[in-house]
Write a protein that holds these residues in place. Structure first.
Motif, PDB file in Angstrom:
ATOM      1  N   CYS A  13     -10.994   6.342  -2.470  1.00 40.30           N
ATOM      2  CA  CYS A  13      -9.981   5.873  -1.537  1.00 40.30           C
ATOM      3  C   CYS A  13      -9.655   7.008  -0.580  1.00 40.30           C
ATOM      4  O   CYS A  13      -9.419   8.134  -0.994  1.00 40.30           O
ATOM      5  N   CYS A  33      -6.129  -1.296  -1.934  1.00 41.16           N
ATOM      6  CA  CYS A  33      -5.612  -0.375  -2.940  1.00 41.16           C
ATOM      7  C   CYS A  33      -5.860  -0.967  -4.315  1.00 41.16           C
ATOM      8  O   CYS A  33      -5.655  -2.153  -4.529  1.00 41.16           O
ATOM      9  N   PHE A  34      -6.311  -0.108  -5.257  1.00 41.77           N
ATOM     10  CA  PHE A  34      -6.580  -0.604  -6.606  1.00 41.77           C
ATOM     11  C   PHE A  34      -5.301  -0.945  -7.350  1.00 41.77           C
ATOM     12  O   PHE A  34      -5.291  -1.757  -8.235  1.00 41.77           O
ATOM     13  N   HIS A  35      -4.263  -0.260  -6.996  1.00 41.13           N
ATOM     14  CA  HIS A  35      -3.059  -0.368  -7.834  1.00 41.13           C
ATOM     15  C   HIS A  35      -1.898  -1.028  -7.121  1.00 41.13           C
ATOM     16  O   HIS A  35      -0.756  -0.795  -7.464  1.00 41.13           O
ATOM     17  N   CYS A  73      -1.952  10.517  -2.149  1.00 39.55           N
ATOM     18  CA  CYS A  73      -1.307   9.380  -2.806  1.00 39.55           C
ATOM     19  C   CYS A  73      -0.707   9.783  -4.158  1.00 39.55           C
ATOM     20  O   CYS A  73      -1.365  10.415  -4.978  1.00 39.55           O
ATOM     21  N   PRO A 102     -11.846   1.521  -2.459  1.00 36.43           N
ATOM     22  CA  PRO A 102     -11.316   0.166  -2.668  1.00 36.43           C
ATOM     23  C   PRO A 102     -11.676  -0.776  -1.516  1.00 36.43           C
ATOM     24  O   PRO A 102     -11.802  -0.339  -0.377  1.00 36.43           O
ATOM     25  N   HIS A 125       0.839  -1.204   0.000  1.00 32.46           N
ATOM     26  CA  HIS A 125       0.000   0.000   0.000  1.00 32.46           C
ATOM     27  C   HIS A 125       0.873   1.253   0.000  1.00 32.46           C
ATOM     28  O   HIS A 125       1.873   1.305   0.715  1.00 32.46           O
ATOM     29  N   PRO A 126       0.529   2.252  -0.802  1.00 35.36           N
ATOM     30  CA  PRO A 126       1.344   3.479  -0.847  1.00 35.36           C
ATOM     31  C   PRO A 126       1.516   4.111   0.541  1.00 35.36           C
ATOM     32  O   PRO A 126       2.577   4.672   0.837  1.00 35.36           O
ATOM     33  N   HIS A 146       0.032   7.763  -6.514  1.00 34.19           N
ATOM     34  CA  HIS A 146      -0.403   6.882  -7.594  1.00 34.19           C
ATOM     35  C   HIS A 146      -1.894   6.995  -7.867  1.00 34.19           C
ATOM     36  O   HIS A 146      -2.456   6.157  -8.553  1.00 34.19           O
ATOM     37  N   ALA A 147      -2.523   7.999  -7.291  1.00 33.63           N
ATOM     38  CA  ALA A 147      -3.985   8.081  -7.389  1.00 33.63           C
ATOM     39  C   ALA A 147      -4.429   8.251  -8.834  1.00 33.63           C
ATOM     40  O   ALA A 147      -3.813   8.982  -9.602  1.00 33.63           O
ATOM     41  N   PHE A 190      -7.154   7.614   1.024  1.00 34.13           N
ATOM     42  CA  PHE A 190      -5.770   8.092   0.987  1.00 34.13           C
ATOM     43  C   PHE A 190      -5.499   8.909  -0.279  1.00 34.13           C
ATOM     44  O   PHE A 190      -4.438   9.502  -0.419  1.00 34.13           O
ATOM     45  N   HIS A 191      -6.474   8.979  -1.204  1.00 37.65           N
ATOM     46  CA  HIS A 191      -6.142   9.512  -2.529  1.00 37.65           C
ATOM     47  C   HIS A 191      -5.607  10.957  -2.505  1.00 37.65           C
ATOM     48  O   HIS A 191      -4.714  11.283  -3.286  1.00 37.65           O
ATOM     49  N   CYS A 229      -9.474   5.866  -8.224  1.00 33.96           N
ATOM     50  CA  CYS A 229      -9.255   6.052  -6.783  1.00 33.96           C
ATOM     51  C   CYS A 229     -10.116   7.182  -6.239  1.00 33.96           C
ATOM     52  O   CYS A 229     -10.576   7.130  -5.108  1.00 33.96           O
TER      53      CYS A 229
END
Ligand SMILES: Nc1ncnc2c1ncn2[C@@H]1O[C@H](COP(=O)(O)OP(=O)(O)OP(=O)(O)O)[C@@H](O)[C@H]1O
Ligand code: SF4
Ligand SMILES: [Mg+2]
Lengths: 279, 310, 325
Positions: free
Chosen positions: B276, B307-309, B282, B294, B244-245, B284-285, B278-279, B289
């Motif tokens: 999400c 997390c999607f990614h 994040c 998620p 997770h990021p 990587h959002a 955390f987006h 996201c």
């Protein structure tokens, strides 16, 4: 809880507003001249709603004018006490050496019981409302001074006050701009406490016969009623003693409600039952 | 064997400003003698989760879900039954020992009262036991210190007293909230050593911001963000293969990794971000996201990530 | 160390009070003592030439101030508080003659109002925000808004005159002869009910609010949570953890409220013509009996300050943290 606070506060404010209106517009509200003499000891009737006293004054009119005297004394004492107390408290909190001296004086004055001292002094001097006001002022400034000082000490530790000092703000400017606004809520609460104290103490002095016989406050009306030998006979007390007594009670009650509401608002520590938890 | 299984746990505080969703749909389990670390930034709901397990929150709190401990749902039993569990079955060591000890009661009395209550020991026997406990947590001359007041103990010593209090009735599970916070390095390593011994005989839930502590003591680690879990795996996996990021950011903020803090602030638990949580912070959002929240998925055996990614 | 500095502080306070008492009659702008030195002035009630001489000698106004002060201090130490004009007797004797009744009144009322105040305050805090708390809170705020003399008169009218179940005047039935000591005690208690109830009701607010606030503070403390986490029952936590901690600050403050209560006797004893020191003060004021007035002032003031002193000492003993520092 929060609702309760608001309700009590509004009730208190309502009561106080009514009394203030009565005091300000006394000449328009009182049905008679309070010094005018009618037949003494009349029972309540449509012309004298609360009857007349032993020398024939209309009791209702006396009480209406009495509102002025009682509230005036309480107001003047509280305002001056807060002005003096706050200034000394600010100075004492900000300048350590002077502060130490002022606080020793405060300690001493606060330890000496005020009511007995006021009673003796009042017995030696001729009681007049100005003398009473002066007497209450001897003590009135101490509590606000102490409380304001300790608040200032806390505030001083906050960084922004030091920061201002570094960029060259004068001491006076710091006191005025940064500290004063923060202590105002405390001053308001203290003002109310002092007003309650003065209303009760003044009525007490009157009860003991140490009031100003010329300026009839609620306490004086009550005093003369108590002195009247036939006060308990028939129901004379109901229109001569009860009304001024209840005026005192409701004023104190109104002030207390407002004070309570303010304190709950200003003092969030009391609000959260989990206030002690570190989060 | 699973000792404690939490499913779908939610804890919400109604406040004048809105509902605080301090614990949101959490699933967790702790095996017998397992040590689980709960990690997250300040205010993410760790303490509230601990207090929820103990049912110690004020009555206005809304709690949903199940907490199965040794086969019983703790949220369903009566308050009296719950009191028997507290201290005896599950003990909690609260954060901040300085305020968590009663200042006007001798430490011996504070340890002994739980013993007397749960084990029915006499006053004298309970005191003997209290001395034993102080000895067990390595407090020197315990028979003297048992009669002292908390202010006569240093910070580290107070933490030992708290641990002794937790151990007093030999519970199967101990929840320790920030057991090393505010201690200097030497004291901290002593307390960690002590905790290490404690973990050998019973299950523990250790709440901390300190990854070093978690790495040293825990078998598995759960990362919490804004009231929910975001990653959950064995300690080894978390440190070697963080997915997770947020976990990666957290690891990056360790002193050994150059103290790079995660940018941004954790969200208010009253106004949570959509999608999400955390987006906003994040790197990587994606659009996905921002829109969709998620779910927790099991990427590998026993390694869960939200997390999607990942 | 702490105790010694406290002792010194209270010693200074007593000195200051004595000095105020000394300077009052001498510094007042009114002519409080003019009747002593000015032959033309009105002589107060029942003042014979002989008594004038006694008073003049007591105040010693013809001597230099420093000598007057020394004589006064020596007199105080020897228990000489002057001569009461109205009662024609030494002030100290008059006061001591009344002391018994005030002690009975203040003693019983204090015991009752402290216990009751603490119980109600703790109950209120424990039920915080619920009906029981709000009910208590509002009732006590309302009762505390009554000046004690007004409350006393209302009680006298309701229970003494309308219902006629309690006497409203005196400490004993006048001219009563008792067949047994028990009967006398009953008579005294009977007379005590209304004045004591007035004192309790008008002062309970102080202790109640202190206890409620103190308890609310304590209930939010972490160590209460710790106690809960041990599985202790609410009742046990209330008694063993919350009460002891909440009572600590109460001790000092309560003694201060005992001071208020001593002042309250001035009004309550006056309303019920209860023959204690408070009532005596009222008489002294009405008859302009200055020496008596000053004697009572000293007596009450030192009693109140003494109560505060005792409270400080108890506090130092009770709180383990204070002892340690
Ligand atoms: N009784 C309560 N009423 C309302 N909100 C609360 C209550 N208790 C906690 N909260 C809120 O819930 C959130 C989570 O708090 P919690 O104490 O669990 O954080 P934490 O993760 O333990 O943080 P820390 O690491 O600082 O101890 C915080 O935002 C807090 O303000
Ligand atoms: S779901 Fe998207 S925003 Fe959330 S952590 Fe994963 S990559 Fe970041
Ligand atoms: Mg926490």
């Amino acid at each position: 809880m929060i609702e309760g606070r608001k309700i009590l506060g509004s009730i208190g404010l309502g009561i106080l507003t009514i009394f203030v209106i009565v005091a300000v517009f006394a000449p328009y509200i009182a049905p008679h001249d309070p010094h005018q003499m009618y037949r003494p000891m009349e029972h309540p009737s449509s012309s004298h709603l609360l009857g007349t006293n032993d020398i024939g004054n209309d009791i209702l009119s006396e009480i209406v004018y009495g509102t002025r005297v009682s509230l005036f004394i309480a107001f003047v004492v509280s305002v001056i006490s807060m002005l003096v107390g706050t200034s000394l408290g600010l100075v004492a909190g900000y300048f350590d050496k002077v502060g130490f001296l002022i606080m020793r004086v405060v300690d001493v004055v606060l330890t000496i019981p005020r009511l007995p001292l006021i009673i003796v002094i009042a017995s030696f001097i001729r009681p007049s409302i100005w003398n009473l006001i002066a007497l209450f002022l001897i003590f009135g400034w101490t509590m606000p001074a102490r409380i304001i000082r300790s608040e200032v000490l806390t505030l001083r530790r906050r960084y922004y006050i030091d920061a201002t000092k570094m960029i060259g703000g004068s001491d006076f400017y710091i006191l005025w701009r940064h500290i004063l606004p923060n202590v105002i809520p405390l001053v308001v609460v203290q003002f109310i406490m002092e007003a309650i104290h003065v209303i009760l103490a003044e009525s007490g002095l009157c009860f003991l016969g140490l009031g100003d016989p010329v300026a009839m406050s609620w306490g004086m009306v009550f005093h003369y009623a108590f002195e009247c030998p036939i006060i308990y006979v028939s129901d004379v007390w109901m229109w001569w003693m009860l009304p001024p007594g209840l005026c005192i009670v409701f004023t104190v009650l109104g002030l207390t409600f407002v004070g309570y509401a303010l304190e709950e608002t200003f003092n969030p520590k009391l609000k959260n039952p989990f206030g002690g938890m570190e989060r | 064997m699973t000792l404690l299984r939490i499913s779908d746990l939610k804890t919400q505080f109604p406040t004048p400003d809105g509902i605080v969703r301090a614990v949101d749909t959490i699933d967790l389990s702790i095996g017998e003698r397992e040590t689980l670390g709960l990690i997250g930034e300040t205010g993410c709901g760790k303490t509230v989760l601990g207090l929820t397990l103990m049912r110690l929150l004020q009555s206005s709190t809304k709690t949903e879900g199940t907490i199965i401990y040794k086969g019983t749902n703790l949220l369903k039993i009566s308050e009296a039954e719950m009191r028997r569990i507290r201290g005896e079955e599950i003990a909690m060591i609260l954060q901040n020992p300085t305020t968590s000890l009663n200042p006007v009661m001798r430490v011996g009395g504070q340890i002994a009262e739980a013993i007397r209550l749960h084990q029915g020991l006499s006053k004298r026997d309970a005191k003997e036991k209290a001395i034993e406990m102080l000895d067990a947590v390595r407090i020197p001359s315990p028979s003297i210190r048992v009669n002292e007041y908390p202010h006569e103990f240093s910070g580290g010593m107070k933490q030992r007293v708290m641990i002794a209090m937790g151990l007093a009735c030999n519970p199967s599970l101990i929840i320790a909230d920030e057991p090393t916070k505010g201690l200097d390095v030497t004291i901290k390593s002593q307390i960690m050593k002590l905790l290490k011994e404690v973990t050998e005989e019973r299950a523990m839930l250790i709440i901390t911001h300190d990854l070093g502590v978690a790495r040293e003591l825990c078998d598995r680690i759960a990362l919490m963000y804004a009231g929910e879990l975001v990653e959950y795996a064995t300690t080894g996996e978390i440190f070697e293969d963080p997915l997770h990021p947020y976990t990666r950011g957290f690891l990056g903020s360790l002193p050994s990794n150059g103290l790079v803090p995660i940018p941004g602030m954790s969200p208010s638990l009253i106004n949570l971000p959509d999608g999400c949580r955390f987006h906003p912070r994040c790197g990587h959002a994606t659009e996905l996201c921002r829109r969709k929240h998620p779910d927790m998925i099991e990427i590998e055996d026993g390694h869960f990530v939200r997390c999607f990614h990942a | 160390m702490h105790q010694i500095s406290k002792l010194a502080y209270y010693f200074v306070i007593v000195l200051i009070i004595l000095s105020i008492n000394f300077s009052l009659p001498r510094a007042m702008p009114g002519d409080a003592l003019s009747y002593l030195t000015d032959p033309g002035a009105d002589i107060p009630v029942r003042m014979t030439e002989e008594k004038r001489e006694i008073l003049l000698a007591y105040y010693g106004l013809d001597k230099p101030l420093s000598e007057q002060y020394i004589t006064y201090m020596v007199g105080i130490i020897r228990g000489d508080l002057g001569w009461s004009i109205y009662y024609s007797a030494p002030v100290l004797e008059v006061i001591l003659g009344r002391l018994k009744w005030t002690l009975i009144l203040v003693g019983t009322s204090t015991a009752i109002y402290i216990t009751l105040g603490i119980l109600l305050g703790a109950t209120s805090a424990w039920a915080r925000g619920r009906k029981r708390d709000m009910g208590l809170l509002i009732s006590i705020i309302s009762i505390s808004s009554f000046p004690s003399f007004f409350l006393g008169i209302l009680l006298a009218i309701i229970f003494g005159i309308k219902l006629d179940i309690f006497p409203i005047s005196g400490a004993q039935t006048a001219f009563a002869t008792y067949s047994s000591p028990l009967e006398e005690i009953f008579d005294i208690l009977h007379h005590l009910v209304l004045p004591a109830a007035t004192l309790v009701l008008s002062h309970i607010g102080g202790t109640y609010f202190l206890m409620r606030n103190s308890m609310l503070g304590v209930l939010g403390e972490d160590y209460i949570m710790t106690a809960r986490a041990k599985g202790l029952s609410e009742r046990y936590i209330l008694h063993k953890h919350a009460l002891t901690n909440a009572l600590l600050p109460i001790v000092t403050m309560t003694a201060m409220t005992v001071g208020f209560m001593i002042m309250g006797t001035i009004f309550v004893e006056t309303v019920f013509a209860y023959p204690g020191i408070g009532n005596l003060l009222y008489n002294a004021v009405s008859y302009n009996d200055y020496p008596l007035l000053q004697g009572i002032f000293l007596f009450l003031t030192i009693a109140i300050v003494g109560a505060n002193f005792i409270a400080d000492m108890i506090y130092i003993r009770l709180d383990p943290r204070v002892n340690h520092e």
